[in-house]
Design a protein around this motif. Structure first.
Motif, PDB file in Angstrom:
ATOM      1  N   TRP A  72      -5.563  -1.726  10.477  1.00 27.21           N
ATOM      2  CA  TRP A  72      -4.991  -2.655  11.564  1.00 27.21           C
ATOM      3  C   TRP A  72      -3.748  -3.403  11.206  1.00 27.21           C
ATOM      4  CZ3 TRP A  72      -5.025  -1.000  16.420  1.00 27.21           C
ATOM      5  CH2 TRP A  72      -4.731  -1.790  17.347  1.00 27.21           C
ATOM      6  N   ARG A  82      -9.350   0.630  11.640  1.00 22.19           N
ATOM      7  CA  ARG A  82      -9.694   0.973  13.079  1.00 22.19           C
ATOM      8  C   ARG A  82      -9.524   2.366  13.776  1.00 22.19           C
ATOM      9  NH1 ARG A  82      -7.981  -4.779  16.360  1.00 22.19           N
ATOM     10  NH2 ARG A  82      -8.894  -6.084  14.585  1.00 22.19           N
ATOM     11  N   GLY A  84      -9.025   4.674  17.555  1.00 24.54           N
ATOM     12  CA  GLY A  84      -9.156   4.532  18.969  1.00 24.54           C
ATOM     13  C   GLY A  84      -8.080   5.273  19.762  1.00 24.54           C
ATOM     14  N   ARG A 118     -16.677   1.473  17.490  1.00 24.54           N
ATOM     15  CA  ARG A 118     -15.751   0.925  18.243  1.00 24.54           C
ATOM     16  C   ARG A 118     -14.409   1.779  18.385  1.00 24.54           C
ATOM     17  NH1 ARG A 118     -18.119  -2.577  15.257  1.00 24.54           N
ATOM     18  NH2 ARG A 118     -16.577  -2.613  13.822  1.00 24.54           N
ATOM     19  N   TYR A 120     -10.519   1.377  19.879  1.00 25.24           N
ATOM     20  CA  TYR A 120      -9.714   0.145  20.233  1.00 25.24           C
ATOM     21  C   TYR A 120      -8.547   0.900  21.411  1.00 25.24           C
ATOM     22  CZ  TYR A 120     -11.599  -2.995  17.015  1.00 25.24           C
ATOM     23  OH  TYR A 120     -12.557  -3.778  16.065  1.00 25.24           O
ATOM     24  N   THR A 122      -4.535  -0.319  23.117  1.00 26.58           N
ATOM     25  CA  THR A 122      -3.525  -1.456  23.460  1.00 26.58           C
ATOM     26  C   THR A 122      -2.704  -1.066  24.693  1.00 26.58           C
ATOM     27  OG1 THR A 122      -1.655  -0.620  22.136  1.00 26.58           O
ATOM     28  CG2 THR A 122      -3.172  -2.111  20.920  1.00 26.58           C
ATOM     29  N   PHE A 139     -14.029  -1.449  28.285  1.00 26.39           N
ATOM     30  CA  PHE A 139     -13.042  -2.198  27.113  1.00 26.39           C
ATOM     31  C   PHE A 139     -13.213  -3.738  27.485  1.00 26.39           C
ATOM     32  CE2 PHE A 139     -11.353   1.976  26.508  1.00 26.39           C
ATOM     33  CZ  PHE A 139     -11.217   2.170  25.130  1.00 26.39           C
ATOM     34  N   THR A 142     -10.234  -8.576  23.097  1.00 26.27           N
ATOM     35  CA  THR A 142     -10.167  -8.777  21.766  1.00 26.27           C
ATOM     36  C   THR A 142      -9.779 -10.217  21.566  1.00 26.27           C
ATOM     37  OG1 THR A 142      -8.112  -8.013  20.524  1.00 26.27           O
ATOM     38  CG2 THR A 142     -10.476  -6.553  20.770  1.00 26.27           C
ATOM     39  N   SER A 146      -1.040  -6.612  19.513  1.00 24.57           N
ATOM     40  CA  SER A 146      -0.469  -5.845  18.614  1.00 24.57           C
ATOM     41  C   SER A 146       1.117  -5.718  19.118  1.00 24.57           C
ATOM     42  CB  SER A 146      -1.193  -4.497  18.675  1.00 24.57           C
ATOM     43  OG  SER A 146      -0.563  -3.443  18.016  1.00 24.57           O
ATOM     44  N   VAL A 151      -4.903  -5.975  23.059  1.00 24.07           N
ATOM     45  CA  VAL A 151      -5.587  -5.161  22.557  1.00 24.07           C
ATOM     46  C   VAL A 151      -7.188  -5.298  23.259  1.00 24.07           C
ATOM     47  CG1 VAL A 151      -6.875  -4.704  20.250  1.00 24.07           C
ATOM     48  CG2 VAL A 151      -4.381  -5.800  20.158  1.00 24.07           C
ATOM     49  N   VAL A 153     -11.066  -3.456  22.969  1.00 21.34           N
ATOM     50  CA  VAL A 153     -12.308  -2.704  22.364  1.00 21.34           C
ATOM     51  C   VAL A 153     -13.315  -2.441  23.179  1.00 21.34           C
ATOM     52  CG1 VAL A 153     -13.510  -4.957  21.688  1.00 21.34           C
ATOM     53  CG2 VAL A 153     -13.419  -2.883  20.141  1.00 21.34           C
TER      54      VAL A 153
END
Length: 161
Positions: A72, A82, A84, A118, A120, A122, A139, A142, A146, A151, A153
């Motif tokens: 990440w 990560r 996602g 998890r 992720y 964005t 979600f 966090t 980014s 972001v 999760v």
């Protein structure tokens, strides 16, 4: 939307043109990259990208791309790896029919199968952004950014997605 005919398929020569033709609403175009850029990124990042067409019956209605096991922020914490949701584009005339929700759930299932705890994602913040959609799927913020994106999760063991 027929849930029995709804699926994710790899992007192939047979569906490439339909996938590239996906266009979101004009008011959303600043929020997500065009599919052709995502496919180029998938080519460049082939080891971590998972591009898929969202298909209902014989019709391509959207595009989703996941990412797997990326560092990440390697300069800050090389152990923070990560997975996602990287991109989600649903055709303008196919929105608000459950295709995006299906795609996020399908990505979450794929991540679970690969052992992720998890997922992720964005997004661009703002009143016209997708934040309510992602928060509605479970979600949570966090507190990170980014670049200029928020972001989120999703805990895969407890999610509803």
């Amino acid at each position: 939307m027929s849930t029995s005919a709804l699926r994710l398929e790899p992007v192939t020569a047979d569906n490439f043109d339909a996938v590239c033709a996906i266009s979101v609403r004009p008011d959303q175009q600043h929020l997500v990259s065009p599919v052709v850029k995502s496919l180029a990124e998938a080519y460049v990042h082939g080891e971590t990208a998972w591009p898929r067409a969202i298909v209902d019956g014989d019709e391509v209605v959207g595009f989703v791309m996941a990412f797997f096991d990326i560092a990440w922020n390697p300069a800050k914490d090389p152990a923070d790896v990560r997975s996602g949701l990287w991109r989600l584009n649903v055709r303008a005339d196919a929105q608000a029919k459950g295709y995006g929700r299906f795609a996020v759930r399908a990505v979450a299932a794929e991540l679970r199968e690969r052992g992720a705890a998890r997922a992720y994602v964005t997004w661009h913040p703002g009143a016209d952004g997708p934040e309510p959609f992602y928060l509605g799927l479970g979600f949570r913020l966090t507190g990170e950014l980014s670049g200029d994106q928020t972001v989120g999760v999703l805990d895969l063991a407890a999610d509803g997605a």
